[in-house]
Design a protein around this motif. Structure first.
Motif, PDB file in Angstrom:
ATOM      1  N   UNK A  16       0.846  -1.188   0.000  1.00 14.10           N
ATOM      2  CA  UNK A  16       0.000   0.000   0.000  1.00 14.10           C
ATOM      3  C   UNK A  16       0.885   1.242   0.000  1.00 14.10           C
ATOM      4  N   UNK A  17       0.537   2.187  -0.852  1.00 18.25           N
ATOM      5  CA  UNK A  17       1.309   3.433  -0.955  1.00 18.25           C
ATOM      6  C   UNK A  17       0.538   4.588  -0.327  1.00 18.25           C
ATOM      7  N   UNK A  18      -0.760   4.624  -0.598  1.00 13.26           N
ATOM      8  CA  UNK A  18      -1.563   5.739  -0.067  1.00 13.26           C
ATOM      9  C   UNK A  18      -3.030   5.322  -0.005  1.00 13.26           C
ATOM     10  N   UNK A  19      -3.694   5.823   0.994  1.00 14.92           N
ATOM     11  CA  UNK A  19      -5.156   5.649   1.072  1.00 14.92           C
ATOM     12  C   UNK A  19      -5.786   7.030   1.153  1.00 14.92           C
ATOM     13  N   UNK A  20      -6.729   7.266   0.261  1.00 14.04           N
ATOM     14  CA  UNK A  20      -7.518   8.508   0.296  1.00 14.04           C
ATOM     15  C   UNK A  20      -8.966   8.134   0.584  1.00 14.04           C
TER      16      UNK A  20
ATOM     17  N   UNK B  67      -6.437  -2.348   9.225  1.00 17.49           N
ATOM     18  CA  UNK B  67      -5.215  -2.621   9.997  1.00 17.49           C
ATOM     19  C   UNK B  67      -4.015  -2.878   9.093  1.00 17.49           C
ATOM     20  N   UNK B  68      -3.721  -1.919   8.252  1.00 20.34           N
ATOM     21  CA  UNK B  68      -2.641  -2.075   7.272  1.00 20.34           C
ATOM     22  C   UNK B  68      -1.647  -0.939   7.394  1.00 20.34           C
TER      23      UNK B  68
ATOM     24  N   UNK C 273      -3.142 -12.901   0.649  1.00 22.77           N
ATOM     25  CA  UNK C 273      -1.719 -12.539   0.541  1.00 22.77           C
ATOM     26  C   UNK C 273      -1.530 -11.030   0.634  1.00 22.77           C
ATOM     27  N   UNK C 274      -2.406 -10.304  -0.058  1.00 21.73           N
ATOM     28  CA  UNK C 274      -2.284  -8.847  -0.055  1.00 21.73           C
ATOM     29  C   UNK C 274      -2.444  -8.295   1.361  1.00 21.73           C
ATOM     30  N   UNK C 275      -3.395  -8.858   2.083  1.00 20.76           N
ATOM     31  CA  UNK C 275      -3.611  -8.396   3.457  1.00 20.76           C
ATOM     32  C   UNK C 275      -2.414  -8.752   4.343  1.00 20.76           C
ATOM     33  N   UNK C 276      -1.905  -9.952   4.187  1.00 25.62           N
ATOM     34  CA  UNK C 276      -0.749 -10.354   5.008  1.00 25.62           C
ATOM     35  C   UNK C 276       0.465  -9.465   4.709  1.00 25.62           C
ATOM     36  N   UNK C 277       0.653  -9.149   3.440  1.00 29.17           N
ATOM     37  CA  UNK C 277       1.806  -8.318   3.051  1.00 29.17           C
ATOM     38  C   UNK C 277       1.756  -6.946   3.715  1.00 29.17           C
ATOM     39  N   UNK C 278       0.539  -6.428   3.851  1.00 30.85           N
ATOM     40  CA  UNK C 278       0.391  -5.062   4.376  1.00 30.85           C
ATOM     41  C   UNK C 278      -0.020  -5.005   5.849  1.00 30.85           C
ATOM     42  N   UNK C 279      -0.131  -6.160   6.471  1.00 38.84           N
ATOM     43  CA  UNK C 279      -0.637  -6.206   7.840  1.00 38.84           C
ATOM     44  C   UNK C 279       0.219  -5.362   8.781  1.00 38.84           C
ATOM     45  N   UNK C 280      -0.447  -4.597   9.636  1.00 39.00           N
ATOM     46  CA  UNK C 280       0.271  -3.822  10.656  1.00 39.00           C
ATOM     47  C   UNK C 280       1.041  -4.768  11.570  1.00 39.00           C
ATOM     48  N   UNK C 281       2.215  -4.292  12.013  1.00 42.96           N
ATOM     49  CA  UNK C 281       3.027  -5.045  12.959  1.00 42.96           C
ATOM     50  C   UNK C 281       3.321  -4.151  14.154  1.00 42.96           C
ATOM     51  N   UNK C 282       3.784  -4.746  15.215  1.00 44.18           N
ATOM     52  CA  UNK C 282       4.143  -3.968  16.383  1.00 44.18           C
ATOM     53  C   UNK C 282       5.212  -2.938  16.000  1.00 44.18           C
ATOM     54  N   UNK C 283       5.077  -1.764  16.523  1.00 43.22           N
ATOM     55  CA  UNK C 283       5.970  -0.613  16.302  1.00 43.22           C
ATOM     56  C   UNK C 283       5.780   0.035  14.932  1.00 43.22           C
ATOM     57  N   UNK C 284       4.820  -0.440  14.137  1.00 44.26           N
ATOM     58  CA  UNK C 284       4.423   0.325  12.943  1.00 44.26           C
ATOM     59  C   UNK C 284       3.669   1.569  13.396  1.00 44.26           C
ATOM     60  N   UNK C 285       3.506   2.507  12.448  1.00 41.75           N
ATOM     61  CA  UNK C 285       2.721   3.704  12.723  1.00 41.75           C
ATOM     62  C   UNK C 285       1.341   3.595  12.104  1.00 41.75           C
TER      63      UNK C 285
END
Lengths: 281, 786
Positions: free
Chosen positions: B298-302, B330-331, B382-394
């Motif tokens: 993901x690059x940007x969400x508007x 949650x990405x 797969x797309x969701x897993x690739x972009x899934x938020x992780x601990x210490x992400x913003x």
């Protein structure tokens, strides 16, 4: 509020005659809701619960007569063999508690366009037995239900029973609602075939001011079915559905749109006829 | 005391982590539990509310005399009879207790009456003469943004603006969509009801089903013109809440009537009135544009999100903030441009409902993720897993996620559970779409699978001073039986805090008898709202502190009794033991000198307001969940049967696994309800389906099999490591169902709830992906491709 609890039909007729404004109470599944919603304030009630003359059912070679107090649960338990479509319609009504209380006579008397048993009865050319102070009479269901929640019953009349012809072939009831149970129908169809007479019946609910037959569709299907093979072409079946839909006169309301109801009639009429042919084939 | 039976519960329980049964469970199943509608006092009167039949009107006059002339009527009141503040509201008091000059929504209260009999009260309310001058209503939020103000506070409740990263950046792949969510109702089974009893001191006692006793008290006291100390609230049995009891409904009306009559007054809404008596879930219109690179990052969400708040503010400001903050799902996304608006219209007021702003946007962001996967030709999981938020992400608010963030784990759990093996109902025909209508044959049905993922905040955000109080009294009787009495104002709305309180006492103090006193505003401070999945954390934390304080006092008493330093005394399940001499003394012995009675207040870590760019550490902690739905669709009739929902849910730690499972199953029922049937139907602002005949909620034949995997990673900051669990099941379950219907039909379906005609009358295939490409195997149990 005066409450009369007669135990015979004659007592019931007298009770109603003595209190012309009294409301008849059978299962109460429509009436009691209206009272609790404040839509009706009855001054008197005549309960039919203990009138044995209104219970039970009987069958001969040509007809089946069902007492007005027969509950939906009783229809499911006792009439699945003789009148499977009626039992199916009964099974689609409300919850188990509603089915334990609600009655066939009540469904007819309420005369809702969405009354679930009405298309089945209409498809079986049902006649309604009425009793009043002037005696008994029998009226075709088609003539009894005159409009949404309106009937041609005379003041003081009580529904005694409903008599249908005995089906000589399969009949199916299909009902569409936006929930898988406990839902008011937004379209329904009762489709049956009579292989001996080579006729088709198609009655529709919730798509007009009253439950209605689709005579053009019936005649078309009767002429298109190969009665020896018990088949019809896919295009004929589809055309049967379209004709039934064109004979419906649905409205838009908060439950659905007229366009959807019409489309749904086409689908369920066609499916009903397919099932009949499959059963008979 | 009215309704107090069944409200004080005595239990003896095991500690945390066990599936302890609810103390009120069997009474509820047997019909013996006293709900607020069962309240009764001799010689009480019955209240009834007169509501506007119009959506928008000026009130020329209100004449109460015809009502008062009816025998048996004891009082009739309207706006001019409110002695204190004429308005109320959770965030801002913008809603009149009774409409005085303007009606702003269908069903707005105009007057209330009290009579000897409920029927008399109903008739009397109808006898009140009101002259209305009709005004054209504004029922479209976009129109309202440009219209003359419907209220002195204006039509824009709040605009939440988030600018994160580079607004000009463009992705390799861009997908866009507009989505709509209808107005859902909480549809709790116990209608609004209460009993107000005037006191000899000029005050009033109110027995009431609510979510937050103390905030009700403050609003009531303001309108009564009484000090808060003279308004005493007691929790009556609550028959469900789901957010719909956060706002005041009949509370002020009841207290006004009781004080006016000098007699107890009871009021119970009918089912129909209940639909007018509480706020609903905000309907939303949402435009989204997602940007990704070719690799699928993901690059940007508007997004532009418009929430219809209806006629009054309620909690719209917080709902729209959630919608904005959680708009991407949650990405991980470094750039976001979000504009979220909550708008005043003449529709029914909207406020809190389970999922609170996260539900609406989940329909949008999850449809977008599927669109993006199709455009990228990658598996949506797969797309969701690739972009899934992780601990210490913003997050897009700039907040760094310092708690546990098991997004990958919840997704893998949801898709890793077994797929349904077949139809397993007793009567297989009933398990097809259409159910008891027997409208489909197996050959009419196609199956689809969809996945959705969500997140939401726990507790109150944006700098709100969120706290809970708990008081514990420990005492011993003559036979050395020790009892812990818990005074806590936590509203038990079905979530099971009554069970958890006993478990916490057992865990923190030992095997004592536990008495849970009836919750009220007199014996203890505020516990905050039973909302926002916060009570396990907040009231649990307060009770933990109170238990620690009890242990501390016991240790001091033991030290004195044993004549040893307090530091040498250890607490050991109801006994105190010297670590020096090994001598022991029981809690019962230490209580001979008198009971211990302590009250503690728990605050969570302070949060911050969002700045002008929507940046700030606004949230305490987040909960994550993923859902996979399997549906059967009758394309010809557009009817749907949800066959199975499997879920992975981040719970921190399951303090009562059975209660967690109950929340998951119930939450999923409410989630799929919004996806396929639940909606308040409005016609120019007029409610058309205020009944359970026409506001449909799922029956057992609509309820899918539910499989759940609990992801237990203790949350470091949370008392006992436990996150809330009530809301996540309601958030992404519905979007997963919608995705599954899309997969089964190939239709784009941008609106929830899906109506049969959206499927049956659709003239063709609208989806961007190739429906012949069967992706369901990738969503099924064997996720080899992950």
């Amino acid at each position: 509020m005066a409450l009369a609890v007669p135990s015979t039909l004659d007592e019931a007729i007298d009770a109603v005659a003595g209190a012309p404004d009294a409301q008849l109470l059978a299962g109460g599944t429509d009436f009691c809701v209206q009272v609790s919603f404040g839509l009706r304030r009855p001054t008197g009630v005549v309960s039919l619960r203990r009138v044995d003359d209104l219970r039970g059912w009987s069958a001969d070679s040509d007809t089946i007569t069902i007492g007005a107090s027969t509950t939906y649960t009783a229809m499911i338990e006792q009439l699945t063999g003789l009148l499977p479509a009626l039992a199916g319609a009964a099974r689609s009504v409300g919850s188990p508690q509603i089915r334990n209380m609600g009655t066939l006579g009540g469904n007819v008397a309420t005369a809702s366009p969405a009354g679930d048993t009405l298309p089945v009865l209409l498809g079986l050319d049902a006649r309604v037995g009425l009793a009043g102070t002037t005696g008994r009479r029998s009226v075709a269901l088609h003539d009894l239900v005159t409009g949404p929640k309106r009937t041609s019953m005379l003041p003081g009349e009580i529904i005694v029973d409903v008599t249908t012809r005995r089906p000589r072939g399969p009949q199916h009831f299909l009902k569409v609602g936006t929930r898988n149970a406990m839902v008011i129908s937004i379209a329904s169809a009762a489709v049956g075939i009579d292989p001996e007479a080579e006729t088709v019946s198609c009655a529709l609910g919730s798509v007009g001011p009253v439950p209605l037959r689709a005579p053009q569709a019936e005649a078309f299907a009767a002429s298109e079915i190969d009665w020896a093979a018990m088949t019809a072409s896919d295009s004929a079946l589809a055309r049967f559905g379209s004709l039934a839909a064109s004979e419906a006169s649905p409205i838009d309301d908060h439950r659905s749109s007229a366009a959807y109801r019409r489309a749904a009639v086409a689908v369920i009429a066609e499916r009903g006829l397919r099932r009949c042919l499959r059963d008979a084939g | 005391m009215p309704g107090s039976s069944g409200m004080t519960t005595r239990t003896r329980t095991t500690g945390l982590g066990k599936s302890e049964l609810r103390p009120d469970g069997i009474p509820k199943v047997r019909g013996e539990f006293a709900f607020s509608s069962d309240l009764w006092m001799d010689a009480m009167l019955w209240g009834h509310t007169l509501r506007s039949p119009h959506v928008s009107a000026r009130i020329r006059s209100v004449d109460l005399r015809p009502a008062l002339a009816i025998p048996g009527v004891r009082a009739a009141i309207a706006a001019s009879d409110v002695p204190g503040r004429p308005t109320f509201g959770l965030e801002v008091a913008d809603q009149p207790v009774f409409a005085s000059d303007v009606v702003r929504y269908h069903g707005e209260p105009i007057a209330a009456v009290a009579a000897d009999h409920p029927e008399t009260a109903r008739l009397a309310a109808r006898a009140v003469l009101v002259e209305y001058e009709l005004v054209e209503p504004v029922v479209d939020a976009e129109v309202a943004l440009r219209s003359d103000p419907l209220h002195p506070d204006g039509n824009l409740f709040r605009h939440v603006r988030i600018r994160h990263g580079d607004p000009g950046i463009v992705g390799d792949v861009v997908v866009e969509g507009t989505y709509e969510v209808g107005m859902q109702d909480q549809a709790f089974l116990g209608p609004e009801s209460g009993l107000a009893v005037p006191g000899e001191d000029g005050g009033v006692d109110l027995y009431i089903a609510t979510q937050w006793l103390h905030v009700d008290r403050d609003q009531i006291a303001a309108s009564l013109g009484l000090p808060a100390s003279l308004v005493r609230l007691h929790l009556a049995g609550v028959g469900g809440a789901f957010g719909g009891r956060e706002d005041v409904s009949l509370q002020i009306h009841l207290c006004l009537l009781a004080l006016r009559c000098g007699r107890p007054v009871k009021m119970v809404y009918s089912r129909e009135e209940s639909f007018f008596g509480h706020v609903h879930r905000h309907p939303a219109k949402m435009w989204y544009r997602h940007h990704a690179d070719y690799a699928g990052n993901l690059v940007k969400v508007e997004a532009r999100l418009v929430l219809d708040g209806g006629a009054y503010l309620s909690s719209s400001n917080a709902v729209v903030s959630n919608a904005a903050c959680f708009a991407p799902g949650p990405y991980r996304v470094a750039n976001a441009t979000i504009d979220a608006y909550a708008v005043r219209t003449n529709n029914p007021p909207c406020g809190a409902m389970r999922g609170f702003g996260s539900v609406q946007v989940c329909y949008g962001h999850e449809a977008q993720m599927d669109k993006l996967a199709a455009a990228l030709h990658v598996d949506p999981v797969d797309l969701r897993l690739r972009n899934a938020l992780r601990r210490y992400d913003r997050m897009i608010t700039g907040q760094v996620l310092t708690g546990v963030v098991p997004v990958r784990e919840v997704i893998e759990a949801a898709v890793g559970l077994p797929m349904p093996s077949g139809r397993c109902l007793e009567d297989p025909a009933l398990s097809l779409p259409g159910g008891a209508g027997l409208s489909a044959d197996v050959s009419d049905v196609s199956r689809g699978v969809g996945v959705a993922v969500s997140f939401k905040n726990i507790a109150y955000s944006e700098g709100f001073d969120d706290y809970a109080s708990a008081r514990v009294r420990l005492e011993s009787d003559d036979s050395a039986n020790v009892t812990a009495t818990v005074f806590i104002a936590t509203a038990e709305v079905g979530q099971g805090f009554v069970t958890l309180a006993g478990q916490i006492i057992a865990e923190e103090l030992g095997p004592f008898g536990v008495v849970l006193a009836q919750a009220n505003t007199s014996d203890v401070g505020s516990a905050g709202s039973s909302s926002a999945s916060r009570q396990t954390w907040m009231s649990g934390g307060a009770l933990m502190l109170a238990c620690a304080a009890v242990r501390h006092i016991l240790s001091e008493r033991a030290a004195s009794e044993l004549d040893e330093p307090a530091a040498a005394v250890a607490y050991d399940t109801g006994e105190l033991r010297s670590t020096v001499s090994g001598r022991r003394v029981t809690a019962a012995e230490l209580l001979i000198s008198g009971p211990i009675d302590v009250e503690e207040v728990y605050h969570h870590r302070p949060t911050m307001a969002l700045d002008a760019d929507g940046q700030g550490d606004a949230h305490l902690s987040l909960m994550f969940a993923a859902h996979r739905a399997v549906v059967d669709v009758d394309r010809g009739l557009g009817l749907v049967k949800v066959v199975q929902v499997s879920t992975g849910q981040d719970v921190g730690r399951a303090l009562n696994p059975l209660a967690v499972t109950g929340q998951i199953e119930g939450g999923i029922a409410q989630g799929i309800g919004l996806a396929v049937m639940e909606e308040i139907i409005l016609d120019e602002g007029r409610v058309r389906n205020a009944s359970f005949t026409d506001y449909l909620i799922p029956t057992s034949l609509d309820m899918p099999d539910v499989l759940a995997t609990l992801i237990e990673q203790p949350e470091p900051e949370a008392p006992f490591g436990a996150k809330g669990v009530g809301e996540p099941p309601t958030i992404s379950s519905g979007p997963a169902v919608l995705a599954a219907i899309r997969a089964a039909t190939g239709l784009e379906l941008t609106r929830a709830p899906v109506r049969p005609e959206h499927i049956a009358l659709s003239d063709g295939i609208h989806t961007v992906s190739d429906p012949s490409e069967d992706r369901s195997s990738m969503l099924a149990g064997d996720n080899a491709g992950l």
